[in-house]
Design a protein around this motif. Structure first.
Motif, PDB file in Angstrom:
ATOM      1  N   THR A 138       0.817  -1.223   0.000  1.00  0.00           N
ATOM      2  CA  THR A 138       0.000   0.000   0.000  1.00  0.00           C
ATOM      3  C   THR A 138       0.847   1.268   0.000  1.00  0.00           C
ATOM      4  N   MET A 139       2.160   1.112  -0.099  1.00  0.00           N
ATOM      5  CA  MET A 139       3.059   2.261  -0.129  1.00  0.00           C
ATOM      6  C   MET A 139       3.753   2.360  -1.473  1.00  0.00           C
ATOM      7  N   THR A 140       4.039   3.582  -1.905  1.00  0.00           N
ATOM      8  CA  THR A 140       4.791   3.793  -3.135  1.00  0.00           C
ATOM      9  C   THR A 140       6.246   3.385  -2.915  1.00  0.00           C
ATOM     10  N   ALA A 141       6.997   3.330  -4.005  1.00  0.00           N
ATOM     11  CA  ALA A 141       8.425   3.021  -3.900  1.00  0.00           C
ATOM     12  C   ALA A 141       9.116   4.011  -2.964  1.00  0.00           C
ATOM     13  N   LEU A 142       8.802   5.292  -3.124  1.00  0.00           N
ATOM     14  CA  LEU A 142       9.417   6.315  -2.280  1.00  0.00           C
ATOM     15  C   LEU A 142       9.069   6.100  -0.810  1.00  0.00           C
ATOM     16  N   GLU A 143       7.819   5.808  -0.534  1.00  0.00           N
ATOM     17  CA  GLU A 143       7.392   5.604   0.850  1.00  0.00           C
ATOM     18  C   GLU A 143       8.025   4.350   1.449  1.00  0.00           C
ATOM     19  N   ASN A 144       8.163   3.291   0.646  1.00  0.00           N
ATOM     20  CA  ASN A 144       8.820   2.075   1.129  1.00  0.00           C
ATOM     21  C   ASN A 144      10.257   2.357   1.546  1.00  0.00           C
ATOM     22  N   VAL A 145      10.974   3.096   0.721  1.00  0.00           N
ATOM     23  CA  VAL A 145      12.383   3.386   1.019  1.00  0.00           C
ATOM     24  C   VAL A 145      12.502   4.332   2.206  1.00  0.00           C
ATOM     25  N   ALA A 146      11.552   5.253   2.332  1.00  0.00           N
ATOM     26  CA  ALA A 146      11.611   6.244   3.408  1.00  0.00           C
ATOM     27  C   ALA A 146      11.235   5.669   4.774  1.00  0.00           C
TER      28      ALA A 146
ATOM     29  N   SER B  40      14.383   6.569  -9.982  1.00  0.00           N
ATOM     30  CA  SER B  40      13.770   7.834  -9.597  1.00  0.00           C
ATOM     31  C   SER B  40      12.444   8.056 -10.326  1.00  0.00           C
ATOM     32  N   HIS B  41      12.327   7.506 -11.541  1.00  0.00           N
ATOM     33  CA  HIS B  41      11.094   7.671 -12.316  1.00  0.00           C
ATOM     34  C   HIS B  41       9.959   6.782 -11.805  1.00  0.00           C
ATOM     35  N   ARG B  42      10.266   5.892 -10.865  1.00  0.00           N
ATOM     36  CA  ARG B  42       9.250   5.000 -10.311  1.00  0.00           C
ATOM     37  C   ARG B  42       8.862   5.382  -8.881  1.00  0.00           C
ATOM     38  N   ALA B  43       9.285   6.531  -8.419  1.00  0.00           N
ATOM     39  CA  ALA B  43       9.092   6.919  -7.023  1.00  0.00           C
ATOM     40  C   ALA B  43       7.638   6.848  -6.572  1.00  0.00           C
ATOM     41  N   ASP B  44       6.706   7.213  -7.451  1.00  0.00           N
ATOM     42  CA  ASP B  44       5.291   7.271  -7.070  1.00  0.00           C
ATOM     43  C   ASP B  44       4.501   6.031  -7.470  1.00  0.00           C
TER      44      ASP B  44
ATOM     45  N   LYS C  77      14.568  13.540   9.706  1.00  0.00           N
ATOM     46  CA  LYS C  77      13.710  14.585   9.158  1.00  0.00           C
ATOM     47  C   LYS C  77      13.853  14.707   7.638  1.00  0.00           C
ATOM     48  N   ASP C  78      14.976  14.214   7.115  1.00  0.00           N
ATOM     49  CA  ASP C  78      15.218  14.270   5.668  1.00  0.00           C
ATOM     50  C   ASP C  78      14.890  12.941   5.011  1.00  0.00           C
ATOM     51  N   ALA C  79      13.967  12.172   5.594  1.00  0.00           N
ATOM     52  CA  ALA C  79      13.677  10.813   5.122  1.00  0.00           C
ATOM     53  C   ALA C  79      13.294  10.775   3.647  1.00  0.00           C
ATOM     54  N   MET C  80      12.391  11.646   3.228  1.00  0.00           N
ATOM     55  CA  MET C  80      11.928  11.631   1.845  1.00  0.00           C
ATOM     56  C   MET C  80      13.043  12.045   0.885  1.00  0.00           C
ATOM     57  N   GLU C  81      13.809  13.036   1.269  1.00  0.00           N
ATOM     58  CA  GLU C  81      14.918  13.497   0.420  1.00  0.00           C
ATOM     59  C   GLU C  81      15.956  12.386   0.249  1.00  0.00           C
ATOM     60  N   CYS C  82      16.282  11.729   1.348  1.00  0.00           N
ATOM     61  CA  CYS C  82      17.255  10.639   1.296  1.00  0.00           C
ATOM     62  C   CYS C  82      16.713   9.470   0.483  1.00  0.00           C
ATOM     63  N   ALA C  83      15.419   9.163   0.646  1.00  0.00           N
ATOM     64  CA  ALA C  83      14.802   8.064  -0.098  1.00  0.00           C
ATOM     65  C   ALA C  83      14.847   8.330  -1.598  1.00  0.00           C
ATOM     66  N   ARG C  84      14.601   9.571  -1.990  1.00  0.00           N
ATOM     67  CA  ARG C  84      14.687   9.920  -3.425  1.00  0.00           C
ATOM     68  C   ARG C  84      16.106   9.698  -3.955  1.00  0.00           C
ATOM     69  N   ALA C  85      17.097  10.052  -3.164  1.00  0.00           N
ATOM     70  CA  ALA C  85      18.491   9.864  -3.578  1.00  0.00           C
ATOM     71  C   ALA C  85      18.814   8.382  -3.721  1.00  0.00           C
ATOM     72  N   GLU C  86      18.284   7.554  -2.816  1.00  0.00           N
ATOM     73  CA  GLU C  86      18.543   6.112  -2.890  1.00  0.00           C
ATOM     74  C   GLU C  86      17.859   5.492  -4.114  1.00  0.00           C
ATOM     75  N   LEU C  87      16.650   5.926  -4.416  1.00  0.00           N
ATOM     76  CA  LEU C  87      15.976   5.433  -5.622  1.00  0.00           C
ATOM     77  C   LEU C  87      16.748   5.838  -6.870  1.00  0.00           C
ATOM     78  N   ASP C  88      17.296   7.025  -6.856  1.00  0.00           N
ATOM     79  CA  ASP C  88      18.106   7.482  -7.989  1.00  0.00           C
ATOM     80  C   ASP C  88      19.362   6.621  -8.120  1.00  0.00           C
ATOM     81  N   ALA C  89      19.936   6.221  -6.988  1.00  0.00           N
ATOM     82  CA  ALA C  89      21.161   5.412  -7.003  1.00  0.00           C
ATOM     83  C   ALA C  89      20.938   4.043  -7.631  1.00  0.00           C
TER      84      ALA C  89
END
Length: 228
Positions: free
Chosen positions: A100-108, A133-137, A117-129
């Motif tokens: 029930t969570m997006t890729a971004l939410e799973n990583v965060a 990043s195009h699948r975040a949502d 506090k930077d959970a979402m920002e860090c999660a986006r960076a990890e998805l990019d790694a």
């Protein structure tokens, strides 16, 4: 060499309807900082159970298991969960993403549990790694198996763990996709200096590790620790 994981005479026995099952018998093993170690052996040999002991997901019946100088055998369940969250990343064969969570939410999620506090920002960076990043949502059901495993890998690596444990990380993937995951695993290890322990049936994957330990019938087999 500095040991980040150390098992001394560790045994594992579980009770079942058929009686007590002895799974691991007196395992002694040191895993050194920054190394890559493959656990191999036939099905039922105990390699996944050994990985679970290393991660504190199973408790040893006897013996001691030390990770980063902390005795996992003496920790409460809450303390173990906190220790894993702060120091370990775990990747499973079946991904274990929250549907029930997006890729971004799973990583965060593990970052948010740690109070980042930077959970979402860090999660986006990890998805990019991991090239997602195009699948975040997108939700897990909207992604291929390989993409889901990359999300799982990003989630495991997001807290910058000192130890990364992977249980058959390519087991549910086709060869080409599996090779992509293998490359990502070793690339992340090389860039971050993480100690990597993985369970695999793949000789190719095991050959890329610094060392291989072969299990048979719950024991470390002879010559198991010869360098590959």
């Amino acid at each position: 060499m500095t040991s980040v994981l150390s098992l001394k005479d560790a045994t594992l026995a579980l009770d079942s309807n058929a009686g007590r099952i002895e799974i691991l018998h007196g395992i002694s093993l040191d895993v050194h900082k920054g190394e890559t170690l493959a656990l191999v052996g036939p099905s039922g040999s105990g390699k996944s159970s050994l990985l679970m002991l290393m991660g504190g997901l199973e408790r040893a019946t006897s013996g001691t298991i030390t990770a980063l100088d902390q005795n996992l055998s003496q920790m409460s369940e809450d303390a173990l969960a906190k220790f894993r969250r702060e120091h370990m990343g775990i990747v499973f064969q079946n991904f274990h993403l929250i549907p029930t969570m997006t890729a971004l939410e799973n990583v965060a999620t593990p970052l948010e549990l740690a109070g980042r506090k930077d959970a979402m920002e860090c999660a986006r960076a990890e998805l990019d790694a991991v090239g997602l990043s195009h699948r975040a949502d997108h939700y897990p059901s909207q992604m291929s198996g390989g993409e889901q495993q990359r999300v799982a890998l990003a989630r495991a690596c997001a807290p910058s763990p000192q130890i990364l444990l992977a249980d058959e990380p390519t087991g549910n993937l086709d060869q080409t996709t599996g090779e992509t995951i293998m490359d990502l695993l070793f690339d992340l290890h090389a860039k971050r200096g993480t100690t990597l322990v993985l369970v695999t049936h793949s000789g190719e994957l095991a050959s890329r590790c610094n060392r291989t330990v072969r299990l048979r019938d719950g024991l470390i087999a002879p010559q198991a620790e010869a360098a590959q």
